[in-house]
Scaffold this motif. Sequence first.
Motif, mmCIF file in Angstrom:
data_model
loop_
_atom_site.group_PDB
_atom_site.id
_atom_site.type_symbol
_atom_site.label_atom_id
_atom_site.label_comp_id
_atom_site.label_asym_id
_atom_site.label_seq_id
_atom_site.Cartn_x
_atom_site.Cartn_y
_atom_site.Cartn_z
ATOM 1 N N UNK A 176 0.829 -1.209 0.000
ATOM 2 C CA UNK A 176 0.000 0.000 0.000
ATOM 3 C C UNK A 176 0.858 1.251 0.000
ATOM 4 N N UNK A 177 1.940 1.230 0.782
ATOM 5 C CA UNK A 177 2.846 2.383 0.832
ATOM 6 C C UNK A 177 3.523 2.613 -0.510
ATOM 7 N N UNK A 178 4.012 1.519 -1.123
ATOM 8 C CA UNK A 178 4.681 1.626 -2.416
ATOM 9 C C UNK A 178 3.702 2.060 -3.505
ATOM 10 N N UNK A 179 2.484 1.518 -3.458
ATOM 11 C CA UNK A 179 1.469 1.907 -4.444
ATOM 12 C C UNK A 179 1.108 3.372 -4.354
ATOM 13 N N UNK A 180 1.034 3.896 -3.119
ATOM 14 C CA UNK A 180 0.736 5.315 -2.921
ATOM 15 C C UNK A 180 1.832 6.185 -3.522
ATOM 16 N N UNK A 192 3.984 5.367 -5.931
ATOM 17 C CA UNK A 192 3.988 5.217 -7.392
ATOM 18 C C UNK A 192 2.891 6.069 -8.015
ATOM 19 N N UNK A 193 1.698 6.077 -7.389
ATOM 20 C CA UNK A 193 0.587 6.873 -7.932
ATOM 21 C C UNK A 193 0.845 8.360 -7.776
ATOM 22 N N UNK A 194 1.402 8.781 -6.624
ATOM 23 C CA UNK A 194 1.649 10.207 -6.399
ATOM 24 C C UNK A 194 2.707 10.754 -7.357
ATOM 25 N N UNK A 195 3.709 9.958 -7.655
ATOM 26 C CA UNK A 195 4.808 10.433 -8.502
ATOM 27 C C UNK A 195 4.590 10.129 -9.979
ATOM 28 N N UNK A 196 3.432 9.541 -10.336
ATOM 29 C CA UNK A 196 3.103 9.200 -11.731
ATOM 30 C C UNK A 196 4.173 8.301 -12.357
ATOM 31 N N UNK A 197 4.549 7.257 -11.647
ATOM 32 C CA UNK A 197 5.567 6.335 -12.143
ATOM 33 C C UNK A 197 4.966 5.146 -12.874
ATOM 34 N N UNK A 198 3.662 5.007 -12.881
ATOM 35 C CA UNK A 198 3.052 3.802 -13.455
ATOM 36 C C UNK A 198 3.388 3.650 -14.934
ATOM 37 N N UNK A 199 3.400 4.777 -15.674
ATOM 38 C CA UNK A 199 3.694 4.706 -17.100
ATOM 39 C C UNK A 199 5.132 4.258 -17.340
ATOM 40 N N UNK A 200 6.069 4.799 -16.564
ATOM 41 C CA UNK A 200 7.472 4.412 -16.727
ATOM 42 C C UNK A 200 7.700 2.962 -16.308
#
Length: 199
Positions: free
Chosen positions: A90-94, A96-104
Amino acid sequence: MSDLVQQTFEQLRETARRSGRKLPNLKRQGVNVVPRRSVDKRMLTNATEVQVPGLNFAEEKKRPWVRRGRPTGQDGRALPRSYEVASFSALLGKEVRQRDWTEHMAYGWVMGNWESLVGAKIAQHTKVEMIKDGEVHITCDTTAWATQMKYMQSTILRALAEKLGPDVITKLHIFGPRTKSWRYGPLHVKGRGPRDTYG
């Protein structure tokens, strides 16, 4: 002063009535409207959710909203702030979502799992050089494989859309092998151009 304002307002109302237009509603004038502090990016752009295969981050559980102040104990003192985390996922997912890393992360998945995506035979003759702005740059070891890959573009893009979501990878740039340079040394004189050397 108020009589002059009233006369001007009456003249504006009469002019608007004659022209068939409406006057703006001035009843809400001076009312303080508090803007929203944060706006979701998905509301601004019609962005689709990017899926990264193998990475399923747990959603962070929302704490109940407190109307005013911090919660207090029985003695009236503020309770210490809790730093508990539901899980590492949950911490890592938060983050990743906040920093917009999902696309990379999706781009990295494509480069790391190219063989499982297109098959061992194609992966043996092709290589993903880079992914930039949703466009994949692929080099092939022969010109024949480059031509074959150009025919398979739609199939590969469809497979990528199924794995990562639509509009994550939008285009494939396919290049053949680098041709040999016949230049020797630092100096060069322009010749008569390419000739039919290879039959």
